[in-house]
Design a protein around this motif. Structure first.
Motif, PDB file in Angstrom:
ATOM      1  N   THR A  33      13.407  13.851 -38.620  1.00  0.00           N
ATOM      2  CA  THR A  33      13.792  12.746 -37.699  1.00  0.00           C
ATOM      3  C   THR A  33      13.843  14.757 -36.548  1.00  0.00           C
ATOM      4  N   ALA A  38       9.799  13.617 -29.259  1.00  0.00           N
ATOM      5  CA  ALA A  38       9.938  12.410 -28.649  1.00  0.00           C
ATOM      6  C   ALA A  38       9.472  11.681 -28.987  1.00  0.00           C
ATOM      7  N   THR A  39       7.903  11.983 -28.860  1.00  0.00           N
ATOM      8  CA  THR A  39       7.052  11.146 -28.829  1.00  0.00           C
ATOM      9  C   THR A  39       5.960  11.079 -30.092  1.00  0.00           C
ATOM     10  N   ILE A  41       9.002  10.456 -32.081  1.00  0.00           N
ATOM     11  CA  ILE A  41       9.779   9.792 -32.649  1.00  0.00           C
ATOM     12  C   ILE A  41      10.165   8.489 -32.370  1.00  0.00           C
ATOM     13  N   TYR A  42       9.488   7.976 -32.027  1.00  0.00           N
ATOM     14  CA  TYR A  42       9.349   6.280 -30.518  1.00  0.00           C
ATOM     15  C   TYR A  42       7.515   6.432 -31.273  1.00  0.00           C
ATOM     16  N   SER A  43       6.882   7.153 -31.866  1.00  0.00           N
ATOM     17  CA  SER A  43       5.911   6.373 -31.912  1.00  0.00           C
ATOM     18  C   SER A  43       5.698   5.201 -32.805  1.00  0.00           C
ATOM     19  N   SER A 243      19.721   4.082 -24.059  1.00  0.00           N
ATOM     20  CA  SER A 243      18.923   4.594 -24.871  1.00  0.00           C
ATOM     21  C   SER A 243      19.541   5.246 -25.288  1.00  0.00           C
ATOM     22  N   ASP A 245      19.710   9.344 -28.119  1.00  0.00           N
ATOM     23  CA  ASP A 245      18.833  10.758 -28.345  1.00  0.00           C
ATOM     24  C   ASP A 245      18.828  10.073 -29.790  1.00  0.00           C
ATOM     25  N   TRP A 246      17.344   9.736 -30.470  1.00  0.00           N
ATOM     26  CA  TRP A 246      17.533   9.790 -32.141  1.00  0.00           C
ATOM     27  C   TRP A 246      16.918  11.433 -32.509  1.00  0.00           C
TER      28      TRP A 246
END
Length: 282
Positions: A33, A38-39, A41-43, A243, A245-246
């Motif tokens: 990860t 970001a796209t 990670i949050y898919s 939010s 930020d993973w």
């Protein structure tokens, strides 16, 4: 009979493999990860490996834009506090362990019991009392105060652990060295210290991990001076309102874990060398 032994071996290896996979999977996912944009990670369809690896998460962590200070400031603070507490607590614990294991004095058993009682107390229950004491001593917002706190928490366990190693060293070795003309300091550095080295390394690992990972006291005692924050506090700044930020959190976690792994690898080699030296000298 051979078939039964082979079946047991296969079962044990299978169970060990499953345990290893379950244990290592979170570490693998953290590293994966950390390199994902970001796209990804949050898919809604997560992938084990990043399709488009990126260093942007590490760049955000190292630049320190979220808090206005670079990552190296917090790394330096953590290293100073951790290494200082490891060195001082190991030295004090070794001297205390020698006193407890080698000498008979009044209230010796009471002292050992008190060490166990201190360990039974939850550390979080002492936050308020210690905060008031450290404020009266003007040790808040100070890396020195935090180091003293970590030393105090590490000593009970390290003394108990080192006491067993010191007690396992035969007194005859020290007496033989004294008969040969060695003074107390030479007996300590040439005879006792090499044999107790494995225990000293073990206690240093415990003290290092405790001081490196500790969060509650660091946040409480360094709450107003951002320049003196340690790495565990810095990681929490990537949790913002509404939010998370993973990617940066995972990158910070990877950077946070690396010094521990490096320290353990160094100590592991020292531990093996200390065990062999102790076996030869014994």
């Amino acid at each position: 009979m051979n078939r039964t032994k082979r079946l047991r071996a296969i079962t044990r290896n299978g169970v060990a493999l499953v345990v290893a996979l379950v244990t290592l999977f979170p570490i693998f996912w953290m590293i994966s990860t950390a390199f994902k944009p970001a796209t990804e990670i949050y898919s809604l369809t997560p992938h084990p490996l990043p399709a488009h690896p990126t260093w942007s998460n590490f760049a955000n962590v190292i630049n320190g834009s979220v808090i206005g200070m670079p990552y190296w400031t917090f790394l330096r603070n953590s290293l100073v506090v951790t290494l200082s507490s490891v060195v001082v607590s190991s030295a004090l614990a070794l001297l205390a362990a020698i006193a407890v294991a080698r000498f008979r004095f009044r209230f010796r058993a009471t002292y050992l019991i008190m060490l166990l009682i201190v360990q039974m107390l939850p550390q979080q229950a002492l936050v308020i009392a210690l905060f008031l004491d450290f404020r009266a001593a003007n040790l808040l917002d100070s890396l020195v105060g935090l180091t003293l706190l970590y030393i105090a928490f590490s000593l009970p366990v390290t003394i108990w652990m080192l006491r067993n190693f010191v007690a396992a060293v035969p007194r005859e070795l020290e007496e033989a060295a004294a008969i040969d003309g060695a003074g107390p300091f030479r007996v300590f550095f040439r005879v006792l210290l090499p044999l107790v080295a494995p225990g000293l390394v073990t206690t240093s690992v415990f003290a290092f991990i405790f001081a490196w990972n500790e969060f509650v006291f660091a946040l409480t005692f360094l709450g107003t001076d951002t320049a003196k924050f340690t790495l565990p506090i810095y990681v929490t700044y990537f949790f913002s309102k509404g939010s998370v930020d993973w990617g940066a959190i995972m990158a910070a976690s990877v950077l946070f874990t690396l010094p521990v792994m490096i320290f353990f690898l160094i100590v592991q080699r020292r531990l093996r060398a200390g065990l062999l030296a102790g076996a030869v000298k014994g």
